[in-house]
Scaffold this motif. Structure first.
Motif, short mmCIF file in Angstrom:
data_model
loop_
_atom_site.label_atom_id
_atom_site.label_comp_id
_atom_site.label_asym_id
_atom_site.label_seq_id
_atom_site.Cartn_x
_atom_site.Cartn_y
_atom_site.Cartn_z
N ILE A 1 -6.28 -5.26 5.55
CA ILE A 1 -5.92 -4.09 4.75
C ILE A 1 -5.32 -4.58 3.43
CG2 ILE A 1 -4.37 -2.11 4.59
CD1 ILE A 1 -6.67 -1.76 6.58
N ASP A 2 -5.94 -4.21 2.34
CA ASP A 2 -5.43 -4.56 1.02
C ASP A 2 -5.05 -3.33 0.20
OD1 ASP A 2 -5.79 -7.40 1.22
OD2 ASP A 2 -7.94 -7.09 0.96
N THR A 3 -5.75 -2.22 0.41
CA THR A 3 -5.57 -1.02 -0.42
C THR A 3 -5.58 0.23 0.45
OG1 THR A 3 -7.94 -0.67 -0.76
CG2 THR A 3 -6.82 -2.18 -2.29
N VAL B 1 0.88 -1.17 0.00
CA VAL B 1 0.00 0.00 0.00
C VAL B 1 0.91 1.21 0.00
CG1 VAL B 1 -1.72 1.33 1.27
CG2 VAL B 1 -1.89 -1.17 1.20
N ASN B 2 0.85 1.97 -1.07
CA ASN B 2 1.73 3.14 -1.20
C ASN B 2 3.20 2.77 -0.97
OD1 ASN B 2 -0.41 4.81 -1.82
ND2 ASN B 2 -0.70 5.50 0.29
N GLN C 1 1.33 -4.98 5.86
CA GLN C 1 1.44 -5.30 7.29
C GLN C 1 2.14 -4.20 8.07
OE1 GLN C 1 2.70 -7.18 4.80
NE2 GLN C 1 1.52 -9.09 4.75
N LEU C 2 2.86 -3.35 7.36
CA LEU C 2 3.63 -2.28 8.01
C LEU C 2 3.01 -0.90 7.82
CD1 LEU C 2 7.24 -3.48 7.12
CD2 LEU C 2 5.92 -3.92 9.20
N VAL C 3 1.80 -0.85 7.30
CA VAL C 3 1.09 0.42 7.18
C VAL C 3 0.81 0.97 8.58
CG1 VAL C 3 -1.13 1.46 6.52
CG2 VAL C 3 0.04 -0.10 4.95
#
Length: 202
Positions: free
Chosen positions: A189-191, A14-15, A20-22
């Motif tokens: 969380i995918d996106t 994601v970006n 997992q680390l967002v």
């Protein structure tokens, strides 16, 4: 019991950050899960990860090739193990439910309709497997591989299909009543859209 947080070797991003680390509310998702487990007296924790971005995460790493079908995300186990999906933002109660639930076989944890008002997804999501019967779990994973090679699934098998194989029920029909439901804001969380939706309900 060992707790393995599944982060895989083929990380979704994601970006440009492994999902997992967002960071949400000042804490990375994976590190939140580790903290909540430790707050529930779990000390035997490791992650599956090969990306150097995970090097600073304060737990042991299991590195293996899990590329290919989703079912390969599970390492072979020899002792009771709880598998937790690393891209899930867990509530405190969700982690407590997983830790406190007892089983002499295998238990599965996921959301289920009807969903909680603060649940950010329009569909159910899987969260964890708790495995006491190690032989039964390893056999089920192998059976999914066999069924996949035979073309028995309508789609690439994921957690739902594994659970149906474990339960011995229809492998192509999800039963939302035969597992431990966690119905709050806990969600994967995918996106970036998922991140924003989750932030909006917290």
């Amino acid at each position: 019991m060992k707790y393995i947080i599944l982060c895989g070797s083929n990380h979704g991003y994601v970006n440009c950050v492994p999902r997992q680390l967002v960071t949400i509310n000042g804490e990375r998702i994976l590190e939140r899960t580790i903290r909540l487990l430790r707050e529930n007296s779990i000390t035997d924790i490791c992650i599956t990860a090969t990306d150097p971005a995970f090097d600073d995460v304060d737990v042991d790493k299991i590195c293996y090739d899990s590329t290919g079908p989703w079912i390969r995300c599970f390492p072979y186990i020899t002792k009771p193990t709880t598998f937790i999906f690393g891209d899930v933002y867990f509530s405190e109660q969700a982690i407590k439910t997983i830790v406190d639930t007892q089983t002499d076989s295998i238990e599965f944890f996921a959301s289920a309709p009807p969903f909680a008002p603060n649940y950010p997804k329009p569909w159910a999501e899987p969260f964890a497997f708790k495995v006491e019967n190690v032989a039964a779990f390893n056999t089920a994973v192998n059976n999914v591989h066999v069924l996949l090679n035979k073309g028995a699934f309508r789609r690439d098998p994921i957690a739902w299909e594994l659970w149906q194989v474990i339960r011995g029920t229809n492998i192509n029909q999800i039963d939302f009543t035969n597992y431990t439901a966690i119905n709050d804001y806990t969600s994967d969380i995918d996106t970036e859209t998922d991140v924003e939706k989750l932030r909006s309900v917290l």
